[in-house]
Scaffold this motif. Structure first.
Motif, PDB file in Angstrom:
ATOM      1  N   LYS A 114       0.701  -0.858  -0.341  1.00 50.92           N
ATOM      2  CA  LYS A 114       0.043   0.172  -0.278  1.00 50.92           C
ATOM      3  C   LYS A 114       0.981   1.251  -0.121  1.00 50.92           C
ATOM      4  N   SER A 115       2.341   1.139   1.137  1.00 52.26           N
ATOM      5  CA  SER A 115       3.032   2.283   0.581  1.00 52.26           C
ATOM      6  C   SER A 115       4.402   1.845   0.916  1.00 52.26           C
ATOM      7  N   HIS A 116       4.882   3.465  -0.164  1.00 51.29           N
ATOM      8  CA  HIS A 116       6.417   2.458  -0.945  1.00 51.29           C
ATOM      9  C   HIS A 116       7.554   3.136   0.068  1.00 51.29           C
ATOM     10  N   ASN A 117       7.025   4.401   1.428  1.00 53.64           N
ATOM     11  CA  ASN A 117       7.418   5.058   2.498  1.00 53.64           C
ATOM     12  C   ASN A 117       7.372   4.825   3.466  1.00 53.64           C
ATOM     13  N   PHE A 118       6.599   3.518   4.103  1.00 50.86           N
ATOM     14  CA  PHE A 118       5.663   3.607   5.723  1.00 50.86           C
ATOM     15  C   PHE A 118       7.445   3.288   6.073  1.00 50.86           C
ATOM     16  N   LEU A 119       7.884   2.512   5.919  1.00 47.71           N
ATOM     17  CA  LEU A 119       9.500   2.376   7.397  1.00 47.71           C
ATOM     18  C   LEU A 119      10.300   3.230   5.821  1.00 47.71           C
ATOM     19  N   ASP A 120      10.930   4.589   6.373  1.00 44.85           N
ATOM     20  CA  ASP A 120      12.167   5.061   5.467  1.00 44.85           C
ATOM     21  C   ASP A 120      13.705   5.261   6.319  1.00 44.85           C
ATOM     22  N   ILE A 121      14.230   4.319   5.963  1.00 43.94           N
ATOM     23  CA  ILE A 121      15.653   5.135   6.829  1.00 43.94           C
ATOM     24  C   ILE A 121      16.897   5.245   5.461  1.00 43.94           C
ATOM     25  N   ARG A 122      16.919   6.531   6.243  1.00 45.02           N
ATOM     26  CA  ARG A 122      18.702   7.151   4.522  1.00 45.02           C
ATOM     27  C   ARG A 122      19.597   7.051   5.380  1.00 45.02           C
ATOM     28  N   GLY A 123      20.708   7.039   4.951  1.00 42.28           N
ATOM     29  CA  GLY A 123      21.914   7.576   5.322  1.00 42.28           C
ATOM     30  C   GLY A 123      22.362   7.038   6.714  1.00 42.28           C
ATOM     31  N   VAL A 124      22.013   5.893   7.425  1.00 41.36           N
ATOM     32  CA  VAL A 124      21.971   5.839   8.431  1.00 41.36           C
ATOM     33  C   VAL A 124      23.568   5.524   8.987  1.00 41.36           C
ATOM     34  N   VAL A 125      23.855   5.899   9.328  1.00 41.94           N
ATOM     35  CA  VAL A 125      25.676   5.919  10.308  1.00 41.94           C
ATOM     36  C   VAL A 125      25.363   5.346  12.226  1.00 41.94           C
ATOM     37  N   LYS A 126      25.657   4.265  12.256  1.00 44.70           N
ATOM     38  CA  LYS A 126      25.660   3.772  14.031  1.00 44.70           C
ATOM     39  C   LYS A 126      27.042   3.419  13.992  1.00 44.70           C
ATOM     40  N   THR A 127      27.817   4.257  15.265  1.00 43.56           N
ATOM     41  CA  THR A 127      29.428   4.191  15.685  1.00 43.56           C
ATOM     42  C   THR A 127      28.594   3.604  17.015  1.00 43.56           C
ATOM     43  N   TYR A 128      30.048   2.801  17.174  1.00 44.78           N
ATOM     44  CA  TYR A 128      29.948   2.510  18.895  1.00 44.78           C
ATOM     45  C   TYR A 128      31.503   3.317  18.811  1.00 44.78           C
ATOM     46  N   ARG A 129      31.681   3.420  20.317  1.00 47.04           N
ATOM     47  CA  ARG A 129      33.106   3.645  20.908  1.00 47.04           C
ATOM     48  C   ARG A 129      33.343   2.954  21.557  1.00 47.04           C
ATOM     49  N   ASN A 130      34.739   2.526  21.695  1.00 43.87           N
ATOM     50  CA  ASN A 130      35.114   1.624  22.357  1.00 43.87           C
ATOM     51  C   ASN A 130      36.611   1.338  23.249  1.00 43.87           C
ATOM     52  N   PRO A 131      36.486   0.390  23.940  1.00 45.06           N
ATOM     53  CA  PRO A 131      37.210   1.005  25.492  1.00 45.06           C
ATOM     54  C   PRO A 131      38.460   2.092  24.950  1.00 45.06           C
TER      55      PRO A 131
END
Length: 265
Positions: free
Chosen positions: A4-21
């Protein structure tokens, strides 16, 4: 499959960074772009460490992206919400509550505007939906792993989420129970269509259940390497008939070849 919809969930340019010890930044996800339709079943496949679970947590609102955006029906995802429910591999049931009470607790908490009778009817409906009538008054330690996962699925579905998130929901089950539960979940989804994102390591499971399969590159700095359209009929044929289809084998072999190549790289 048409949604029904092509933009129900929209994920754009997602970057996820964690800081290590040691204080260094580790980029887990590096530029994820994905849309999911409101009745679409999408599986995410990739090797361990490619950020599959991290991406699911971002969609669930359990974590926030370092860069980029996630929206559901045009609204930013900033925290967990009842419209997005997760089913975990580890069941996550309260051991002091019965099967019925584990489901009822979630229904009472989320569907507060409904009457007590309506909430009870919803709980009983979903107990029947996953065929747990005989176990409704048992406690988690009195039922099998497959039954526990049925409770988790019923609990998630009972609050009527728009998006169901499943993190290897069948991974801890034996092969026979896994197959039966895959069929049950798919049957429920066919009857009560909603968006689903499922993480799995099982290529056959992904092909059998999904409309699209998202293949993730290895981490760190994981990206979406490829998206496969699963052009198989719905409702799905029997597994025997499915295995006779050329398209099934092409999809399965393509995904397996990708995983093998990425494992060696």
């Amino acid at each position: 499959m048409q949604t029904k919809s092509h933009n129900f969930l929209d994920i754009r340019g997602v970057v996820k960074t964690y800081r290590n010890p040691r204080g260094q930044d580790l980029v887990v996800l590096d530029g994820i772009d994905l849309t999911v339709g409101e009745t679409e079943y999408v599986s995410i496949v990739g090797h361990s460490g490619c950020g599959k679970s991290t991406l699911l947590k971002l969609v669930a609102g359990l974590e926030q992206p370092t860069e980029g955006s996630l929206t559901l029906e045009g609204k930013p995802i900033r925290k967990p919400g009842a419209e997005r429910m997760m089913v975990f591999q580890q069941y996550s049931l309260l051991p002091w509550l019965t099967v019925r009470d584990n489901i009822q607790l979630a229904v009472d908490e989320v569907l507060k505007t409904k009457s007590r009778q309506e909430r009870r009817q919803i709980t009983e409906e979903h107990i029947r939906l996953v065929h747990l009538e005989a176990a409704a008054d048992k406690y988690p330690d009195q039922i099998s792993g497959g039954m526990k996962q049925r409770v988790g699925i019923a609990r998630a579905l009972a609050i009527r989420p728009k998006l169901l998130l499943m993190d290897e929901p069948f991974g801890a089950l034996d092969a026979l129970t896994r197959r039966r539960l895959q069929e049950e979940v798919l049957g429920i989804w066919e009857t009560h269509r909603q968006a689903v994102i499922m993480i799995t390591h099982d290529v056959d499971e992904a092909v059998y259940m999904s409309d699209r399969i998202v293949l993730m590159s290895n981490g760190p700095k994981a990206r979406i390497a490829e998206i496969l359209n699963v052009n198989l009929p719905r409702p799905r044929p029997s597994r025997h008939d499915l295995r006779e289809m050329k398209t099934y084998h092409e999809l399965r072999n393509h995904a397996l070849d990708f995983l093998e190549r990425s494992y060696k790289s």
